[in-house]
Design a protein around this motif. Structure first.
Motif, mmCIF file in Angstrom:
data_model
loop_
_atom_site.group_PDB
_atom_site.id
_atom_site.type_symbol
_atom_site.label_atom_id
_atom_site.label_comp_id
_atom_site.label_asym_id
_atom_site.label_seq_id
_atom_site.Cartn_x
_atom_site.Cartn_y
_atom_site.Cartn_z
ATOM 1 N N GLU A 219 0.782 -1.354 0.226
ATOM 2 C CA GLU A 219 -0.222 0.119 -0.106
ATOM 3 C C GLU A 219 0.206 1.307 -0.019
ATOM 4 O O GLU A 219 1.749 1.567 0.443
ATOM 5 C CB GLU A 219 -1.053 -0.057 1.244
ATOM 6 N N GLU A 220 0.157 1.911 -0.418
ATOM 7 C CA GLU A 220 0.764 3.233 -0.933
ATOM 8 C C GLU A 220 1.504 4.261 0.697
ATOM 9 O O GLU A 220 2.377 4.599 0.613
ATOM 10 C CB GLU A 220 -0.003 4.755 -1.558
ATOM 11 N N GLN A 221 0.525 4.188 1.641
ATOM 12 C CA GLN A 221 0.693 3.771 3.285
ATOM 13 C C GLN A 221 2.373 3.267 4.014
ATOM 14 O O GLN A 221 3.044 4.363 4.568
ATOM 15 C CB GLN A 221 -0.138 3.882 4.147
ATOM 16 N N PHE A 222 2.456 2.135 2.434
ATOM 17 C CA PHE A 222 3.691 1.455 3.959
ATOM 18 C C PHE A 222 4.793 2.883 3.446
ATOM 19 O O PHE A 222 5.709 2.744 4.106
ATOM 20 C CB PHE A 222 3.950 0.650 3.017
ATOM 21 N N PHE A 223 4.723 3.842 1.685
ATOM 22 C CA PHE A 223 6.165 4.541 2.209
ATOM 23 C C PHE A 223 5.820 5.779 2.152
ATOM 24 O O PHE A 223 6.693 6.313 2.785
ATOM 25 C CB PHE A 223 5.544 4.346 0.137
ATOM 26 N N ALA A 224 4.296 6.062 2.652
ATOM 27 C CA ALA A 224 4.199 7.049 3.494
ATOM 28 C C ALA A 224 4.925 7.057 4.719
ATOM 29 O O ALA A 224 6.282 8.426 4.788
ATOM 30 C CB ALA A 224 3.036 7.330 2.930
ATOM 31 N N ASP A 225 5.151 6.531 5.410
ATOM 32 C CA ASP A 225 5.657 5.879 6.865
ATOM 33 C C ASP A 225 7.213 5.637 6.361
ATOM 34 O O ASP A 225 7.756 6.088 7.473
ATOM 35 C CB ASP A 225 4.751 4.456 6.646
ATOM 36 N N LEU A 226 8.001 4.910 5.485
ATOM 37 C CA LEU A 226 8.671 4.552 5.420
ATOM 38 C C LEU A 226 9.171 5.887 5.089
ATOM 39 O O LEU A 226 10.603 6.697 6.617
ATOM 40 C CB LEU A 226 9.467 4.064 4.295
ATOM 41 N N VAL A 227 9.039 6.564 4.215
ATOM 42 C CA VAL A 227 10.318 7.977 4.040
ATOM 43 C C VAL A 227 9.717 8.616 5.441
ATOM 44 O O VAL A 227 10.740 9.735 5.212
ATOM 45 C CB VAL A 227 9.565 8.440 2.653
ATOM 46 N N THR A 228 9.058 9.118 5.969
ATOM 47 C CA THR A 228 8.809 9.749 7.299
ATOM 48 C C THR A 228 9.579 9.668 8.205
ATOM 49 O O THR A 228 10.111 10.231 8.701
ATOM 50 C CB THR A 228 7.196 9.720 7.219
#
Length: 565
Positions: free
Chosen positions: A148-157
């Motif tokens: 999911e896109e949320q995984f990448f949002a959290d990882l980069v944050t």
């Protein structure tokens, strides 16, 4: 007769990054400039501001100053007008959509795992969980398309939160709230983190300027693009300490003396534009020094230069000189400036040993060594101990980004009755006397040689490619092809290619990922130079220079001043 005055101690932190911008695609290839700015440059300034009596010398490479400025401008422009951010990793922090292809997703995951496992990943439970899943995806890259896109949002944050300075984490409510939030970060929250980054980037150099104005910090400079000056002046200078080392095909770097003057003058110009005054001191790139180098820096008006302890020991041995105390300044005969020499043992303890110690124990051990030096050199009225090292890469290996260690170090040195925390400029103003040296054996702070940058087949190949490009540049100038702004751009691009970092990374002993990044960027920078001078890049720039494959301490970003036995 014993001298009762305190032993003078100088902490000198060197800040530099090579030029990561690739003009071909208009982006920064590697993110280290802005990441070190938000973590290390900010923390180093904040701790100096915080601790009464803290003093230091901070040395900046001019290309680093320019890149910090550029990042500050582009991030502010994005926040104000939605202008694009020219760093893919930083841009991903506020991207409304993440890449969909497996290849692009793998690249983003790899980028977000480039951090110290113990200190920056495992410290934060949500980041540790994300990293665990990320590594599983690297083992099965085709599965990344199901994320999911949320995984990448959290990882980069979390990657950017981990790369925040400890003083920022403690002092900025916005960062604390984001960390407490933990997961499922919104686009608004990610933009808020970018606003913090923008403020840090915009303010960090002004903080050092204010520290200099308050006399807590002496600011010094390195020639513009961090070139190894002795090798530009005389490439065979490397043979003075390594007479049997293989050398590049070219016998001399074309127009080296003129290029050295350019790097010195341009470095001073950039420094003065940022800080409003001309520095009196110079840490020559990698402490690279020779008689000709010192004379060139002396002619430019510098009051002091510094290099490694092994250079001094080689020079004393070469001249048949014996001194009871090496912890004092020297002066090359025929010049006016002072030469200070790094205490390799103490500097390497901070760089490589103390990271896993308790802060009190580490500082206590360092002070014990200084007390012993003070006693051993009690008869020397001009005694001084320079501790000089990388001011950015060491702290990733320390707990809390080195905050406890540095705060304790400054505080205890400032309070110690027999130690005086000072700067090079201040001891010169106080009348310290330098002992004359008839000759400086050419070398650097690493082992007292140039083996880190030349004398290896891959490194030599890099030098020959540079020599070919320089001759093409000279031909274009002679034919009148380069004038006005085009000449200015080509000169700056040539300077970037002349930087030391490319040669640092070539060699089998370095890690393959870092070698791949730097050798590819070096070839791209050379191609850009050919483009600017209106010449076709040679076929040889298509071929990889070096592959790496080693596992050096600290990932190869730092070296010891002395070879470990």
């Amino acid at each position: 007769m014993s001298d009762k005055s305190p032993l003078k101690v100088v902490l000198c932190w060197h800040m530099h990054q090579p030029h990561y911008f690739d003009r071909e695609n208009g982006e920064y290839r590697l993110p280290w400039t802005y990441l070190h700015a938000t973590k290390d440059y900010v923390d180093m300034a904040a701790i100096l501001e915080e601790i009464p009596g803290a003093r230091a010398v901070v040395n900046f490479a001019p290309t680093l100053l320019e890149q910090i400025d550029d990042y500050a401008e582009q991030v502010r422009a994005y926040l104000d007008t939605e202008s694009p951010i020219r760093d893919p990793l930083l841009a991903s922090l506020v991207s409304p959509a993440f890449p969909s292809s497996a290849e692009e997703r793998v690249e983003l995951i790899r980028s977000c795992l480039r951090a110290n496992e113990k200190r920056l990943i495992q410290r934060f439970e949500p980041f540790q969980e994300l990293a665990q899943l990320a590594r599983h995806m690297l083992a099965e890259p085709h599965l990344t398309t199901y994320l999911e896109e949320q995984f990448f949002a959290d990882l980069v944050t979390w990657y950017h939160l981990a790369w925040m300075g400890e003083t920022v984490r403690r002092g900025d409510d916005r960062v604390r709230k984001l960390m407490d939030h933990g997961r499922e970060f919104s686009l608004h929250q990610r933009r808020q983190l970018l606003e913090v980054i923008a403020e840090l980037l915009s303010g960090v150099l002004d903080r050092y300027r204010r520290l200099a104005e308050s006399k807590k910090v002496e600011l010094s400079v390195t020639p513009y693009a961090h070139p190894i000056i002795p090798l530009l002046l005389e490439i065979d200078a490397a043979r003075e300490t390594q007479p049997d080392a293989p050398m590049p095909e070219m016998s001399a770097y074309p127009g080296g003396e003129e290029r050295v003057r350019w790097h010195i003058e341009e470095g001073l110009r950039v420094f003065e534009r940022h800080f409003g005054f001309r520095p009196v001191g110079c840490w020559p790139s990698e402490g690279g020094i020779s008689d000709a180098t010192v004379r060139a820096l002396d002619a430019a008006g510098f009051s002091w230069v510094a290099t490694g302890e092994s250079v001094l020991r080689n020079s004393l041995g070469n001249g048949g000189m014996e001194v009871d105390c090496i912890h004092r300044p020297f002066r090359l005969e025929g010049t006016e400036g002072h030469c200070f020499f790094r205490d390799d043992g103490l500097s390497d303890l901070i760089g490589f040993t103390y990271a896993d110690w308790r802060a009190d124990d580490a500082v206590g051990d360092l002070i014990h060594h200084l007390e012993n030096i003070g006693k051993a050199c009690a008869h020397e009225p001009n005694r001084i101990v320079p501790i000089i090292l990388d001011g950015e890469n060491a702290w990733e290996h320390y707990a809390n980004n080195g905050y406890s260690f540095l705060a304790t170090l400054y505080r205890r040195l400032a309070e110690h009755p027999d130690l005086e925390l000072t700067t090079f400029a201040e001891v010169i103003e106080g009348g310290i006397e330098s002992k004359p040296l008839p000759h400086l054996v050419a070398g650097s702070w690493v082992y007292g040689t140039f083996s880190t940058w030349i004398g290896d087949p891959d490194k030599n190949r890099g030098w020959d490619l540079l020599g070919h490009a320089k001759r093409a540049f000279d031909t274009a100038v002679a034919k009148g092809k380069l004038k006005g702004q085009r000449l200015v751009k080509a000169e700056h691009q040539l300077a970037i290619c002349e930087g030391s970092d490319w040669f640092w990374w070539f060699g089998d002993y370095n890690p393959s990922d870092s070698v791949r990044d730097f050798e590819r960027l070096y070839r791209l920078q050379l191609c850009e130079l050919y483009r600017l001078i209106g010449a076709e890049p040679p076929e040889e720039l298509v071929h990889i220079i070096s592959h790496g494959g080693g596992t050096p301490a600290t990932g190869g970003v730092m070296r010891r001043g002395k070879e470990a036995h």
